[in-house]
Design a protein around this motif. Sequence first.
Motif, PDB file in Angstrom:
ATOM      1  N   VAL A  67       9.541   8.517   6.862  1.00 18.32           N
ATOM      2  CA  VAL A  67       9.780   9.885   6.435  1.00 18.32           C
ATOM      3  C   VAL A  67      11.155   9.994   5.800  1.00 18.32           C
ATOM      4  O   VAL A  67      12.103   9.339   6.238  1.00 18.32           O
ATOM      5  N   ASP A  68      11.256  10.826   4.761  1.00 15.41           N
ATOM      6  CA  ASP A  68      12.536  11.112   4.132  1.00 15.41           C
ATOM      7  C   ASP A  68      13.011  12.476   4.629  1.00 15.41           C
ATOM      8  O   ASP A  68      12.217  13.422   4.686  1.00 15.41           O
ATOM      9  N   PRO A  69      14.281  12.609   5.006  1.00 18.27           N
ATOM     10  CA  PRO A  69      14.762  13.908   5.509  1.00 18.27           C
ATOM     11  C   PRO A  69      14.705  15.020   4.469  1.00 18.27           C
ATOM     12  O   PRO A  69      14.710  16.199   4.823  1.00 18.27           O
ATOM     13  N   ASP A  70      14.658  14.649   3.185  1.00 21.11           N
ATOM     14  CA  ASP A  70      14.524  15.640   2.122  1.00 21.11           C
ATOM     15  C   ASP A  70      13.032  15.918   1.917  1.00 21.11           C
ATOM     16  O   ASP A  70      12.288  15.039   1.487  1.00 21.11           O
ATOM     17  N   PRO A  71      12.551  17.134   2.233  1.00 22.87           N
ATOM     18  CA  PRO A  71      11.121  17.436   2.142  1.00 22.87           C
ATOM     19  C   PRO A  71      10.517  17.150   0.768  1.00 22.87           C
ATOM     20  O   PRO A  71       9.377  16.696   0.661  1.00 22.87           O
ATOM     21  N   GLU A  72      11.282  17.431  -0.291  1.00 25.23           N
ATOM     22  CA  GLU A  72      10.756  17.196  -1.638  1.00 25.23           C
ATOM     23  C   GLU A  72      10.568  15.707  -1.888  1.00 25.23           C
ATOM     24  O   GLU A  72       9.545  15.283  -2.435  1.00 25.23           O
ATOM     25  N   ARG A  73      11.538  14.910  -1.514  1.00 24.36           N
ATOM     26  CA  ARG A  73      11.408  13.463  -1.665  1.00 24.36           C
ATOM     27  C   ARG A  73      10.305  12.916  -0.756  1.00 24.36           C
ATOM     28  O   ARG A  73       9.595  11.980  -1.121  1.00 24.36           O
ATOM     29  N   ASP A  74      10.174  13.511   0.405  1.00 25.06           N
ATOM     30  CA  ASP A  74       9.166  13.046   1.350  1.00 25.06           C
ATOM     31  C   ASP A  74       7.755  13.232   0.803  1.00 25.06           C
ATOM     32  O   ASP A  74       6.849  12.451   1.129  1.00 25.06           O
ATOM     33  N   ARG A  75       7.555  14.256  -0.026  1.00 26.82           N
ATOM     34  CA  ARG A  75       6.241  14.508  -0.602  1.00 26.82           C
ATOM     35  C   ARG A  75       5.944  13.622  -1.808  1.00 26.82           C
ATOM     36  O   ARG A  75       4.799  13.566  -2.271  1.00 26.82           O
ATOM     37  N   ASP A  76       6.938  12.939  -2.310  1.00 22.36           N
ATOM     38  CA  ASP A  76       6.772  12.101  -3.500  1.00 22.36           C
ATOM     39  C   ASP A  76       6.271  10.720  -3.080  1.00 22.36           C
ATOM     40  O   ASP A  76       7.037   9.887  -2.595  1.00 22.36           O
ATOM     41  N   VAL A  77       4.972  10.455  -3.277  1.00 25.10           N
ATOM     42  CA  VAL A  77       4.392   9.191  -2.811  1.00 25.10           C
ATOM     43  C   VAL A  77       4.886   7.997  -3.611  1.00 25.10           C
ATOM     44  O   VAL A  77       4.711   6.852  -3.188  1.00 25.10           O
ATOM     45  N   THR A  78       5.502   8.234  -4.778  1.00 26.59           N
ATOM     46  CA  THR A  78       6.031   7.107  -5.545  1.00 26.59           C
ATOM     47  C   THR A  78       7.244   6.482  -4.858  1.00 26.59           C
ATOM     48  O   THR A  78       7.670   5.388  -5.223  1.00 26.59           O
ATOM     49  N   LEU A  79       7.776   7.186  -3.851  1.00 31.11           N
ATOM     50  CA  LEU A  79       8.951   6.687  -3.139  1.00 31.11           C
ATOM     51  C   LEU A  79       8.574   5.984  -1.831  1.00 31.11           C
ATOM     52  O   LEU A  79       9.432   5.731  -0.997  1.00 31.11           O
ATOM     53  N   HIS A  80       7.305   5.651  -1.668  1.00 31.13           N
ATOM     54  CA  HIS A  80       6.875   5.042  -0.409  1.00 31.13           C
ATOM     55  C   HIS A  80       7.508   3.664  -0.202  1.00 31.13           C
ATOM     56  O   HIS A  80       7.892   2.980  -1.138  1.00 31.13           O
ATOM     57  N   SER A  81       7.581   3.293   1.055  1.00 29.14           N
ATOM     58  CA  SER A  81       8.251   2.060   1.460  1.00 29.14           C
ATOM     59  C   SER A  81       7.319   0.847   1.357  1.00 29.14           C
ATOM     60  O   SER A  81       6.099   0.967   1.469  1.00 29.14           O
ATOM     61  N   SER A  82       7.917  -0.319   1.152  1.00 29.91           N
ATOM     62  CA  SER A  82       7.168  -1.583   1.178  1.00 29.91           C
ATOM     63  C   SER A  82       7.379  -2.299   2.508  1.00 29.91           C
ATOM     64  O   SER A  82       7.205  -3.510   2.603  1.00 29.91           O
ATOM     65  N   THR A  83       7.741  -1.546   3.510  1.00 29.42           N
ATOM     66  CA  THR A  83       8.002  -2.104   4.832  1.00 29.42           C
ATOM     67  C   THR A  83       6.783  -1.942   5.726  1.00 29.42           C
ATOM     68  O   THR A  83       6.079  -0.943   5.661  1.00 29.42           O
ATOM     69  N   GLY A  84       6.535  -2.934   6.549  1.00 32.28           N
ATOM     70  CA  GLY A  84       5.426  -2.871   7.486  1.00 32.28           C
ATOM     71  C   GLY A  84       5.919  -2.724   8.914  1.00 32.28           C
ATOM     72  O   GLY A  84       6.964  -3.269   9.276  1.00 32.28           O
ATOM     73  N   ARG A  85       5.193  -1.970   9.695  1.00 30.70           N
ATOM     74  CA  ARG A  85       5.488  -1.825  11.119  1.00 30.70           C
ATOM     75  C   ARG A  85       4.656  -2.845  11.890  1.00 30.70           C
ATOM     76  O   ARG A  85       3.442  -2.950  11.697  1.00 30.70           O
ATOM     77  N   LEU A  86       5.297  -3.596  12.770  1.00 27.71           N
ATOM     78  CA  LEU A  86       4.626  -4.578  13.617  1.00 27.71           C
ATOM     79  C   LEU A  86       4.627  -4.057  15.048  1.00 27.71           C
ATOM     80  O   LEU A  86       5.665  -3.656  15.566  1.00 27.71           O
ATOM     81  N   ILE A  87       3.463  -4.075  15.684  1.00 21.50           N
ATOM     82  CA  ILE A  87       3.335  -3.507  17.024  1.00 21.50           C
ATOM     83  C   ILE A  87       2.510  -4.427  17.913  1.00 21.50           C
ATOM     84  O   ILE A  87       1.401  -4.832  17.539  1.00 21.50           O
ATOM     85  N   ASP A  88       3.054  -4.753  19.066  1.00 17.32           N
ATOM     86  CA  ASP A  88       2.290  -5.392  20.135  1.00 17.32           C
ATOM     87  C   ASP A  88       2.158  -4.345  21.230  1.00 17.32           C
ATOM     88  O   ASP A  88       3.053  -4.175  22.055  1.00 17.32           O
ATOM     89  N   ASP A  89       1.050  -3.615  21.210  1.00 21.26           N
ATOM     90  CA  ASP A  89       0.909  -2.463  22.102  1.00 21.26           C
ATOM     91  C   ASP A  89       0.845  -2.887  23.563  1.00 21.26           C
ATOM     92  O   ASP A  89       1.352  -2.194  24.437  1.00 21.26           O
ATOM     93  N   ASN A  90       0.245  -4.022  23.823  1.00 17.18           N
ATOM     94  CA  ASN A  90       0.080  -4.463  25.199  1.00 17.18           C
ATOM     95  C   ASN A  90       1.420  -4.754  25.871  1.00 17.18           C
ATOM     96  O   ASN A  90       1.599  -4.519  27.062  1.00 17.18           O
TER      97      ASN A  90
END
Length: 204
Positions: free
Chosen positions: A158-181
């Motif tokens: 999420v971007d703290p700026d609501p306008e930037r947050d709505r701009d999907v062209t600014l999406h991240s190339s980062t992945g979240r890794l989760i080991d839920d167990n």
Amino acid sequence: MNRRNFLGAGLLGPAAATLGMASTLFSPQAAAAERKKSYAASRGWLPNVPLVAHTGETFNFYDDLVRDRIILLNFFVVGCSEGRCPTTNANLRKVQDMFGERMGKDVFFYSVTLQPEQDTVPILKEYAEDIFEVGPGWLFLTGKQSDIDTLRHAQGFVDPDPERDRDVTLHSSTGRLIDDNNNRWAMVPLNTSANNVYTALAKL
């Protein structure tokens, strides 16, 4: 649950009914269904929003896709004008091959579109199967915009700026890794080498 001593024969019937109900409520099946969520899920970081996969199947995010699993989660758009998403997904395709038979058994990839109105199930199916030839364990997901936004915000994309947050062209190339167990979390840039992504997830 409060327990009482039943002292009259007339109370034996209700007592038996109560005990029968209790055995149903606390059966192994019921206990499994109500088993404790992971710390992250209990904190609201893994919302149980409904999503639809490119296969046409509907899932609840936490219960069906994350609980007790090792996952990689990323956000993307099919019509990515910046070129980041095709590069990222091509990289993940290599990582999928590196995991081999572990994919779909103890390792899972989830790619969630940021433009669900445009990226419908048929479009995701073509994108996933015809372009990237994804195998078991990798789902491309869509759903209601509000549910995807809930998931994205809960994960910190999420971007703290609501306008930037709505701009999907600014999406991240980062992945979240989760080991839920084991309650282990990490982040990895998905436009790095496939070996780096594989190593980060394998060591989680």
